[in-house]
Design a protein around this motif. Structure first.
Motif, PDB file in Angstrom:
ATOM      1  N   GLU A  79       0.821  -1.219   0.000  1.00 17.27           N
ATOM      2  CA  GLU A  79       0.000   0.000   0.000  1.00 17.27           C
ATOM      3  C   GLU A  79       0.854   1.268   0.000  1.00 17.27           C
ATOM      4  OE1 GLU A  79      -2.353  -0.950   3.391  1.00 17.27           O
ATOM      5  OE2 GLU A  79      -3.828  -2.093   2.230  1.00 17.27           O
ATOM      6  N   ALA A  80       2.091   1.165   0.493  1.00 18.71           N
ATOM      7  CA  ALA A  80       2.988   2.334   0.529  1.00 18.71           C
ATOM      8  C   ALA A  80       3.656   2.579  -0.823  1.00 18.71           C
ATOM      9  CB  ALA A  80       4.047   2.123   1.611  1.00 18.71           C
ATOM     10  N   SER A  81       3.398   1.706  -1.802  1.00 21.69           N
ATOM     11  CA  SER A  81       4.010   1.897  -3.121  1.00 21.69           C
ATOM     12  C   SER A  81       3.336   3.034  -3.863  1.00 21.69           C
ATOM     13  CB  SER A  81       3.866   0.615  -3.957  1.00 21.69           C
ATOM     14  OG  SER A  81       2.538   0.514  -4.446  1.00 21.69           O
ATOM     15  N   GLN A  82       3.906   3.380  -5.014  1.00 21.15           N
ATOM     16  CA  GLN A  82       3.332   4.473  -5.792  1.00 21.15           C
ATOM     17  C   GLN A  82       2.308   3.986  -6.822  1.00 21.15           C
ATOM     18  OE1 GLN A  82       7.344   6.374  -6.412  1.00 21.15           O
ATOM     19  NE2 GLN A  82       6.111   8.205  -6.010  1.00 21.15           N
ATOM     20  N   GLY A  83       1.836   2.743  -6.648  1.00 22.18           N
ATOM     21  CA  GLY A  83       0.798   2.230  -7.535  1.00 22.18           C
ATOM     22  C   GLY A  83      -0.586   2.692  -7.103  1.00 22.18           C
ATOM     23  N   TYR A  84      -1.571   2.495  -7.994  1.00 22.60           N
ATOM     24  CA  TYR A  84      -2.966   2.686  -7.622  1.00 22.60           C
ATOM     25  C   TYR A  84      -3.405   1.350  -7.048  1.00 22.60           C
ATOM     26  CZ  TYR A  84      -8.018   2.585  -8.201  1.00 22.60           C
ATOM     27  OH  TYR A  84      -9.354   2.440  -7.975  1.00 22.60           O
ATOM     28  N   CYS A  85      -3.514   1.268  -5.710  1.00 32.06           N
ATOM     29  CA  CYS A  85      -3.689  -0.028  -5.051  1.00 32.06           C
ATOM     30  C   CYS A  85      -5.134  -0.303  -4.678  1.00 32.06           C
ATOM     31  CB  CYS A  85      -2.844  -0.089  -3.776  1.00 32.06           C
ATOM     32  SG  CYS A  85      -1.081  -0.019  -4.129  1.00 32.06           S
ATOM     33  N   GLN A  86      -5.641  -1.437  -5.111  1.00 27.74           N
ATOM     34  CA  GLN A  86      -6.993  -1.807  -4.728  1.00 27.74           C
ATOM     35  C   GLN A  86      -6.989  -3.192  -4.074  1.00 27.74           C
ATOM     36  OE1 GLN A  86      -9.910  -1.227  -7.835  1.00 27.74           O
ATOM     37  NE2 GLN A  86     -11.486  -0.868  -6.310  1.00 27.74           N
ATOM     38  N   ASN A  87      -7.426  -3.208  -2.829  1.00 20.45           N
ATOM     39  CA  ASN A  87      -7.514  -4.438  -2.050  1.00 20.45           C
ATOM     40  C   ASN A  87      -8.823  -5.127  -2.449  1.00 20.45           C
ATOM     41  OD1 ASN A  87      -7.907  -6.372  -0.082  1.00 20.45           O
ATOM     42  ND2 ASN A  87      -6.995  -5.125   1.533  1.00 20.45           N
ATOM     43  N   ILE A  88      -8.730  -6.072  -3.371  1.00 21.94           N
ATOM     44  CA  ILE A  88      -9.932  -6.551  -4.041  1.00 21.94           C
ATOM     45  C   ILE A  88     -10.946  -7.213  -3.131  1.00 21.94           C
ATOM     46  CG2 ILE A  88      -9.088  -6.779  -6.406  1.00 21.94           C
ATOM     47  CD1 ILE A  88      -8.595  -9.770  -5.602  1.00 21.94           C
ATOM     48  N   VAL A  89     -10.468  -8.082  -2.267  1.00 19.81           N
ATOM     49  CA  VAL A  89     -11.433  -8.767  -1.412  1.00 19.81           C
ATOM     50  C   VAL A  89     -11.995  -7.796  -0.381  1.00 19.81           C
ATOM     51  CG1 VAL A  89     -11.761 -10.637   0.248  1.00 19.81           C
ATOM     52  CG2 VAL A  89     -10.456 -11.053  -1.832  1.00 19.81           C
ATOM     53  N   HIS A  90     -11.104  -6.992   0.201  1.00 15.83           N
ATOM     54  CA  HIS A  90     -11.542  -6.086   1.263  1.00 15.83           C
ATOM     55  C   HIS A  90     -12.616  -5.099   0.801  1.00 15.83           C
ATOM     56  CE1 HIS A  90     -11.369  -3.998   5.048  1.00 15.83           C
ATOM     57  NE2 HIS A  90     -11.389  -2.870   4.372  1.00 15.83           N
ATOM     58  N   THR A  91     -12.477  -4.635  -0.444  1.00 17.20           N
ATOM     59  CA  THR A  91     -13.457  -3.689  -0.979  1.00 17.20           C
ATOM     60  C   THR A  91     -14.868  -4.259  -0.885  1.00 17.20           C
ATOM     61  OG1 THR A  91     -11.791  -2.886  -2.519  1.00 17.20           O
ATOM     62  CG2 THR A  91     -14.058  -2.317  -3.037  1.00 17.20           C
ATOM     63  N   LEU A  92     -14.967  -5.574  -1.032  1.00 26.04           N
ATOM     64  CA  LEU A  92     -16.273  -6.214  -0.968  1.00 26.04           C
ATOM     65  C   LEU A  92     -16.611  -6.721   0.435  1.00 26.04           C
ATOM     66  CD1 LEU A  92     -15.708  -8.009  -4.321  1.00 26.04           C
ATOM     67  CD2 LEU A  92     -17.602  -6.444  -3.923  1.00 26.04           C
ATOM     68  N   VAL A  93     -15.590  -6.935   1.241  1.00 26.97           N
ATOM     69  CA  VAL A  93     -15.816  -7.446   2.594  1.00 26.97           C
ATOM     70  C   VAL A  93     -16.446  -6.373   3.485  1.00 26.97           C
ATOM     71  CG1 VAL A  93     -14.625  -8.117   4.731  1.00 26.97           C
ATOM     72  CG2 VAL A  93     -14.094  -9.301   2.593  1.00 26.97           C
ATOM     73  N   ALA A  94     -15.952  -5.157   3.353  1.00 28.68           N
ATOM     74  CA  ALA A  94     -16.389  -4.089   4.261  1.00 28.68           C
ATOM     75  C   ALA A  94     -17.910  -3.893   4.295  1.00 28.68           C
ATOM     76  CB  ALA A  94     -15.670  -2.789   3.914  1.00 28.68           C
ATOM     77  N   PRO A  95     -18.555  -3.712   3.124  1.00 26.03           N
ATOM     78  CA  PRO A  95     -20.019  -3.550   3.180  1.00 26.03           C
ATOM     79  C   PRO A  95     -20.741  -4.795   3.699  1.00 26.03           C
ATOM     80  CG  PRO A  95     -19.223  -3.561   0.893  1.00 26.03           C
ATOM     81  CD  PRO A  95     -18.036  -3.535   1.768  1.00 26.03           C
ATOM     82  N   LEU A  96     -20.192  -5.958   3.407  1.00 24.26           N
ATOM     83  CA  LEU A  96     -20.825  -7.205   3.825  1.00 24.26           C
ATOM     84  C   LEU A  96     -20.791  -7.354   5.352  1.00 24.26           C
ATOM     85  CD1 LEU A  96     -22.147  -9.692   2.557  1.00 24.26           C
ATOM     86  CD2 LEU A  96     -19.922 -10.801   2.599  1.00 24.26           C
ATOM     87  N   GLN A  97     -19.711  -6.860   5.929  1.00 23.06           N
ATOM     88  CA  GLN A  97     -19.549  -6.940   7.383  1.00 23.06           C
ATOM     89  C   GLN A  97     -20.740  -6.299   8.098  1.00 23.06           C
ATOM     90  OE1 GLN A  97     -15.750  -5.536   8.619  1.00 23.06           O
ATOM     91  NE2 GLN A  97     -16.180  -5.756  10.812  1.00 23.06           N
ATOM     92  N   GLN A  98     -21.193  -5.174   7.537  1.00 22.32           N
ATOM     93  CA  GLN A  98     -22.329  -4.469   8.114  1.00 22.32           C
ATOM     94  C   GLN A  98     -23.601  -5.315   8.039  1.00 22.32           C
ATOM     95  OE1 GLN A  98     -22.476  -0.633   6.301  1.00 22.32           O
ATOM     96  NE2 GLN A  98     -23.156   0.376   8.190  1.00 22.32           N
ATOM     97  N   GLU A  99     -23.822  -5.903   6.850  1.00 27.75           N
ATOM     98  CA  GLU A  99     -25.016  -6.721   6.663  1.00 27.75           C
ATOM     99  C   GLU A  99     -25.007  -7.934   7.589  1.00 27.75           C
ATOM    100  OE1 GLU A  99     -27.891  -6.792   5.219  1.00 27.75           O
ATOM    101  OE2 GLU A  99     -28.314  -8.936   5.464  1.00 27.75           O
ATOM    102  N   LEU A 100     -23.843  -8.568   7.736  1.00 31.45           N
ATOM    103  CA  LEU A 100     -23.773  -9.790   8.536  1.00 31.45           C
ATOM    104  C   LEU A 100     -23.716  -9.497  10.032  1.00 31.45           C
ATOM    105  CD1 LEU A 100     -21.275 -11.906   6.388  1.00 31.45           C
ATOM    106  CD2 LEU A 100     -23.744 -12.213   6.572  1.00 31.45           C
ATOM    107  N   GLY A 101     -23.218  -8.306  10.374  1.00 29.59           N
ATOM    108  CA  GLY A 101     -23.120  -7.958  11.790  1.00 29.59           C
ATOM    109  C   GLY A 101     -22.053  -8.749  12.524  1.00 29.59           C
TER     110      GLY A 101
END
Lengths: 273, 273
Positions: A79-101
């Protein structure tokens, strides 16, 4: 427009690749792709970060980075690199966490890993590959009661790759049986296959495409001639219709599409591996 | 906790499955999974929506819905259901659009589709499967110069499934060669393989696991005995070391992991299909 993309993972990187590729193919850009699996320690992560940063220095354009790494320490390096970094699984995990509680427990998981809990399923999948190989191309018509699908078709219409994909991806025991030029004078469903009508599935293909594929194998042969291909396809399609065998024209489909369409048409459920 | 999940797509649904499964396996819940591919028209979408809504009525719990559908009209039907709907590709496309500064052109794409532009690559992949089958289990030692990898190992250590996965997933021409019980008195690298040292790769496996796998095939045989398995593994590992052949112990790895580790160790780049 050309962009460089890195698929990075602490595992096989297959999920990062499949998903990153699906996302990127939505855009009209050409890609220069690197896959880096098994980034399992910080030293390796620093190497990868250097590679990303070097590329940025050279091109003055952020490399695209699709990554999936469980350890926060290793992840932080990327994440500290100069790339455009996308954490693929996490992007989808975060909203799901709310739904699942409930909170995710990411450390437990390797997407394509072998663990005590999936070993039985894994062994069944390997057994399906063994079965499929032993029943490829009509080699054996024994134990067909154990087949889940029996594919039919002329030479080079896609029976073998489809059977192997069904076994590899879905753990399905898929036999296949070829109709040859010699069968054409009086084409019939072999007696050994008749008891299994419910699991027969025919493949067809456009004669032009079949002829092109056969040319690769035996150039300028009767086998590859358009006339022969037209005749064979007409005969097998007539056989499918006469015997009420469900079939599919595979011309414009990949093995992934043929396999999933077949399961859909036969109403078979898919298991995941 | 148990939840029901739907993987829905207008294509094969393989991407939705792989990704949805990767995301969900981060959570300590058990899943009741349905995959619904080829939702290509509104009528089919309404059927699926009904299925989701019926389940919600029955369980009073939102089914989880991971979907990827190009058409806005068909998508809208799914989104109007009472499921927890996540558009998997879109969730990742939106942020990327900003970075790239161009709009996505989603209609052009089928992730696992066959198109004029990828037909040559697809045919090469099918040719790799053909090559791999023709060079399975030492059947043929001809044309080994065309192999990209030659796997070595004793019976049942994973050579065949790994070779087929390399061909199927990565379009790699993978030959494999077995060492049998008869080779053990004086184990040697066959002369036919010597010129290809740079592409040889050995598989090893724990004798206990090997014995268990062989028991499934020939119960209580010498072939399956722990003593025989221990001896064979000791012999092949000695051969790998003596000939500087890189090798991997496959015991705790799936074919996906063995294949990607092999490519990583041999420094081979991966092509995607």
């Amino acid at each position: 427009m050309e962009r460089t993309v890195f698929y990075i993972s602490d595992g096989t990187a297959i999920t990062a690749e499949v998903l990153g590729h699906a996302v990127l193919s939505q855009f009209p850009i050409s890609l220069n792709q690197y896959t880096i699996p098994f980034v399992e320690n910080e030293a390796k992560a620093h190497e990868v970060r250097q590679q990303i940063d070097d590329l940025y220095q050279k091109t003055q354009q952020k490399p695209l980075v699709f990554y999936s790494i469980v350890s926060p320490e290793i992840r932080a390096v990327i994440e500290a690199s100069q790339g455009y970094c996308q954490n693929i699984v996490h992007t989808l995990v975060a909203p799901l966490q709310q739904e699942l509680g409930i909170a995710p427990l990411p450390s437990a998981h390797r997407t394509h890993g072998l663990t005590a809990s999936n070993l039985v399923k894994y062994d069944a999948r390997i057994a399906a590959i063994d079965y499929t190989l032993a029943h490829d191309d009509g080699i054996s018509l024994r134990n067909l009661e154990e087949a889940q699908v029996i594919l039919l078709g002329v030479s080079r219409c896609g029976k073998t790759p489809t059977s192997l994909y069904l076994a590899m991806q879905f753990g399905i025991r898929a036999a296949n049986y070829p109709f040859t030029a010699d069968d054409m004078d009086n084409i019939q469903l072999p007696a050994a296959l008749k008891p299994f009508q419910h699991k027969l599935f025919g493949l067809s293909i456009d004669p032009e495409r079949l002829s092109a594929i056969r040319q690769e194998r035996r150039e300028n042969s009767r086998y590859a001639s358009l006339r022969q291909c037209r005749m064979e396809i007409a005969e097998v399609e007539a056989l499918y219709r006469k015997n009420n065998i469900r079939f599919l024209n595979s011309t414009n489909y990949s093995v992934e599409e043929i396999s999933t369409k077949l399961l859909d048409i036969l109403g078979m459920s898919r298991r995941m591996y």
